[in-house]
Design an enzyme around this catalytic site. Structure first.
Site, PDB file in Angstrom:
ATOM      1  N   SER A  25       0.831  -1.210   0.000  1.00  0.00           N
ATOM      2  CA  SER A  25       0.000   0.000   0.000  1.00  0.00           C
ATOM      3  C   SER A  25       0.864   1.258   0.000  1.00  0.00           C
ATOM      4  O   SER A  25       0.348   2.369   0.040  1.00  0.00           O
ATOM      5  CB  SER A  25      -0.934   0.012   1.217  1.00  0.00           C
ATOM      6  N   HIS A 158     -39.278  23.637 -11.296  1.00  0.00           N
ATOM      7  CA  HIS A 158     -39.343  22.789 -12.508  1.00  0.00           C
ATOM      8  C   HIS A 158     -38.541  23.410 -13.664  1.00  0.00           C
ATOM      9  O   HIS A 158     -38.819  23.120 -14.819  1.00  0.00           O
ATOM     10  CB  HIS A 158     -40.789  22.560 -12.985  1.00  0.00           C
ATOM     11  N   SER A 279     -12.988  26.466 -28.004  1.00  0.00           N
ATOM     12  CA  SER A 279     -13.123  25.258 -28.805  1.00  0.00           C
ATOM     13  C   SER A 279     -12.060  25.283 -29.892  1.00  0.00           C
ATOM     14  O   SER A 279     -11.720  26.345 -30.414  1.00  0.00           O
ATOM     15  CB  SER A 279     -14.509  25.204 -29.432  1.00  0.00           C
ATOM     16  N   LYS A 285     -16.883  29.920 -29.397  1.00  0.00           N
ATOM     17  CA  LYS A 285     -17.219  29.255 -28.133  1.00  0.00           C
ATOM     18  C   LYS A 285     -16.377  29.696 -26.950  1.00  0.00           C
ATOM     19  O   LYS A 285     -15.184  29.952 -27.069  1.00  0.00           O
ATOM     20  CB  LYS A 285     -17.027  27.738 -28.304  1.00  0.00           C
ATOM     21  N   GLU A 292     -18.339  22.568 -15.436  1.00  0.00           N
ATOM     22  CA  GLU A 292     -18.677  21.213 -15.878  1.00  0.00           C
ATOM     23  C   GLU A 292     -17.863  20.157 -15.132  1.00  0.00           C
ATOM     24  O   GLU A 292     -18.369  19.097 -14.781  1.00  0.00           O
ATOM     25  CB  GLU A 292     -18.437  21.082 -17.387  1.00  0.00           C
ATOM     26  N   GLN A 324      -7.306  -2.037   4.230  1.00  0.00           N
ATOM     27  CA  GLN A 324      -6.256  -1.270   3.556  1.00  0.00           C
ATOM     28  C   GLN A 324      -6.846  -0.491   2.367  1.00  0.00           C
ATOM     29  O   GLN A 324      -6.288   0.499   1.915  1.00  0.00           O
ATOM     30  CB  GLN A 324      -5.155  -2.218   3.088  1.00  0.00           C
TER      31      GLN A 324
HETATM   32  N1  ARG Z   1      -1.148  -1.299   5.488  1.00  0.00           N
HETATM   33  C1  ARG Z   1      -2.119  -1.731   6.439  1.00  0.00           C
HETATM   34  C2  ARG Z   1      -3.420  -0.936   6.227  1.00  0.00           C
HETATM   35  O1  ARG Z   1      -3.387   0.027   5.557  1.00  0.00           O
HETATM   36  C3  ARG Z   1      -1.632  -1.523   7.823  1.00  0.00           C
HETATM   37  C4  ARG Z   1      -2.184  -2.473   8.854  1.00  0.00           C
HETATM   38  C5  ARG Z   1      -1.697  -3.837   8.653  1.00  0.00           C
HETATM   39  N2  ARG Z   1      -2.079  -4.701   9.721  1.00  0.00           N
HETATM   40  C6  ARG Z   1      -1.971  -6.006   9.569  1.00  0.00           C
HETATM   41  N3  ARG Z   1      -2.333  -6.718  10.582  1.00  0.00           N
HETATM   42  N4  ARG Z   1      -1.580  -6.563   8.471  1.00  0.00           N
HETATM   43  O2  ARG Z   1      -4.476  -1.300   6.706  1.00  0.00           O
END
Ligand code: ARG
Length: 466
Positions: A25, A158, A279, A285, A292, A324
Site C-alpha cells: 500500500s 421545474h 473550442s 465558443k 462542468e 487497507q
Molecule cells: N497497510 C495496512 C493498512 O493500511 C496496515 C495495517 C496492517 N495490519 C496487519 N495486521 N496486516 O491497513
C-alpha cells in the site's frame, strides 16, 4: 531488509511477486508519513514516561524519527514494495539509522492501532483544511450577494419561470447549503476525535501504557473506550465521505446553474476567461469547463462513499486486510473536493452578472401572477382560491393578446374582474414584486442585506477563510 524480516520467525520463504504487489500500500499510504511519525513520537514519549523503554532508547528513536521526517520532506526517501506500507518503511529506515533500539518502538503497539490512528489524524487535518475552503467559498458568495442584493432574476421551479427573486438571495441559498456542510464536518470531527492508539492488535496490551497521554499529545479528546472498536472502526472515514458526497452535490448544483446561466440562451452571467476554455473548431465558443468539471467530479465522492461502505459491510470484527482499501477513496474524494471548492470560489469571485438581462427575463412567463392574486385578496378581500381563478383568467387574456400582465389595459382587466383599479399596476413590476417579499427568509433586497450583515458577523466571529 525485506518485509519478511519483521515477522520472519515463522516464515520459511518470502512472498510471491504478485503477493507483494497486491499486498503493498506504500504507493498511496506514503501520504500518511507525517501522521505516522507524529503518532510514533507520541507513542515513544509515552513508553519512556511509563518506563516501558529506557530514556536512552527513546531519545535515539525520536531523533531517528525526526531525521526520517526531514528525509521524506526533502524527497530523499526510497520506497520498496517489499516493505508493504508506510509504517514498515519508517520502522525499517529507523533500524538503519539507530540499530536495535528501533525494535523497541513497536512495544505495546500494532500496525492495526497505528494505521487507525494515522488515518484519523489525516482525515482530521483534511477536515480542517476543507472547512477553511468552505469558509472562503461562503465569503465569495457573500460578496456577490451583497453586490447583487437588488438585482432581479427569475426564480424557477421545474426550471419554469415561477416568481421574481433577487440574485443576492440566490447566492445566499448556497451560503446556507455550505454552512450545513460545515456543520456536518464539525459534527463528524467531534466523533472522530478519539485516539485508537494503545488498542494494540485488537485486545489492548499487558504493558502499563498511558492512553490518555498519547491521546492528549495527538490532540484527541480522549482514548477510544473499546480496543476492538478502536482498531476496526472506520466510521470517521465514512462520515467524511458522506459529508464530501453531499458537499459535492451542492457544488454540482451550483455548477449546473452556472452552465445554464452562461449559455447563449440565458446570458445571465459570464464566466471569466480564467475559468473557461475555447473550442478548437468553433471560434465563437467559450465553455464553462470549470463548472462542468465540478459537476462531473461529484460522482467520484459518491462513488468513494459507496466503495468504502461496501468494503466495510461484510467485515467481522476486528481488522481485516480489506481495510487497507479504505484510503484511496478518501484521498481521491478529498483531493477532488479541495480542487472543486477552490475552483468554485475563484469562479464565483470572477463571474460577471448581467443584471439587465436577468431583470428583463424575470417578467417573462407571467412571474408576477401570484402578486396579482395577492392584490385581489388584500384589496378586494377575495378568498385566495377565487383570486387564483381570476388571475388565471387574466393570464389567459394576456397570453391571447401576446403581452405581459402589466401590458393589459385597465378596461381589459376590469372585463375579468370589475373591482380591479389602477393600483394593480404597482404590484405587477418585478421590482415591486421582490421588494414586497419581506417575510422572514424571503427574497426582498432589504432581507438580503440583513442576511448578508448577519453572515458577515458570523464569519468574522469564527475566522478562517482567506
Ligand atoms: N497497510 C495496512 C493498512 O493500511 C496496515 C495495517 C496492517 N495490519 C496487519 N495486521 N496486516 O491497513
Amino acid at each position: 531488509m525485506s518485509a519478511n524480516e519483521l515477522w520472519g520467525g515463522r516464515f520459511a520463504k518470502g512472498p510471491a511477486e504478485i503477493m507483494e504487489r497486491i499486498n503493498a500500500s506504500i504507493d498511496f499510504d506514503r501520504r500518511l508519513y507525517a501522521q505516522d511519525i507524529m503518532g510514533s513520537m507520541a507513542h515513544s514519549s509515552m513508553l519512556m514516561a511509563c518506563k516501558i523503554i529506557s530514556e536512552e532508547d527513546g531519545r535515539k528513536i525520536q531523533e531517528g524519527l525526526q531525521t526520517i521526517l526531514r528525509e521524506i520532506e526533502a524527497g530523499n526517501f526510497k520506497t520498496d514494495p517489499a516493505l508493504e506500507d508506510i509504517h514498515m518503511h519508517v520502522e525499517a529506515r529507523l533500524r538503519e539509522l539507530i540499530g536495535d533500539a528501533a525494535g523497541r518502538l513497536h512495544t505495546a503497539r500494532s500496525r492495526n492501532d497505528q494505521v487507525a490512528t494515522d488515518f484519523r489524524l489525516w482525515v482530521r487535518d483534511t477536515m480542517d483544511h476543507l472547512d477553511g475552503e468552505l469558509a472562503d467559498l461562503q465569503d465569495a458568495l457573500l460578496d456577490q450577494a451583497e453586490a447583487e442584493a437588488d438585482t432581479v432574476m427569475p426564480g424557477f421551479t421545474h426550471l419554469q419561470a415561477a416568481q421574481p427573486v433577487t440574485f443576492g438571495h440566490h447566492m445566499l441559498a448556497y451560503v446556507e447549503m455550505f454552512s450545513r456542510d460545515r456543520g456536518r464536518l464539525k459534527d463528524a470531527r467531534a466523533r472522530l476525535n478519539e485516539s485508537p492508539l494503545g488498542s494494540a492488535a485488537l485486545a489492548g496490551t499487558s504493558f502499563p501504557i498511558d492512553r490518555e497521554m498519547t491521546a492528549k499529545a495527538l490532540k484527541f479528546d480522549r482514548p477510544t473506550a473499546n480496543s476492538l472498536d478502536g482498531v476496526s472502526d472506520r466510521d470517521f472515514a465514512l462520515e467524511f465521505l458522506g459529508f464530501a458526497s453531499i458537499c459535492s452535490m451542492h457544488l454540482s448544483r451550483l455548477a449546473e446553474e452556472i452552465v445554464i446561466w452562461s449559455s447563449a440562451q440565458f446570458r445571465f452571467v459570464e464566466c471569466s476567461d480564467s475559468f473557461s476554455t475555447g473550442s478548437s473548431i468553433m471560434p465563437q465558443k467559450k465553455n464553462p469547463d470549470a463548472a462542468e468539471l465540478i459537476r462531473g467530479k461529484a460522482g467520484r465522492s459518491a462513488g468513494a462513499f459507496t466503495s468504502l461502505l461496501m468494503m466495510m459491510k461484510g467485515l467481522p470484527m476486528t481488522y481485516g486486510k480489506d481495510m487497507q482499501e479504505d484510503k484511496e477513496p478518501v484521498f481521491d474524494a478529498a483531493d477532488n473536493l479541495q480542487l472543486c471548492l477552490a475552483a468554485m470560489s475563484g469562479m464565483i469571485r470572477d463571474i460577471t452578472v448581467n443584471g439587465e438581462v436577468m431583470t428583463a427575463a424575470s417578467g417573462a412567463g407571467f412571474t408576477t401572477a401570484t402578486d396579482l392574486a395577492d392584490w385581489l385578496v388584500q384589496k378586494l378581500d377575495m378568498p385566495f382560491r377565487q383570486a387564483h381563478h381570476v388571475t388565471g383568467a387574466l393570464v389567459k387574456l394576456a397570453e391571447d393578446n401576446k403581452c405581459g400582465l402589466e401590458d393589459l389595459s385597465l378596461a381589459q382587466m376590469q372585463s375579468v374582474e370589475s373591482g380591479i383599479t389602477d393600483d394593480i399596476y404597482k404590484v405587477l413590476g418585478v421590482q415591486n414584486s421582490v421588494a414586497s417579499r419581506v417575510s422572514y427568509g424571503g427574497t426582498a433586497p432589504s432581507n438580503v442585506r440583513e442576511q448578508v450583515t448577519r453572515w458577515r458577523k458570523r464569519r468574522a466571529e469564527e475566522g478562517g477563510g482567506k
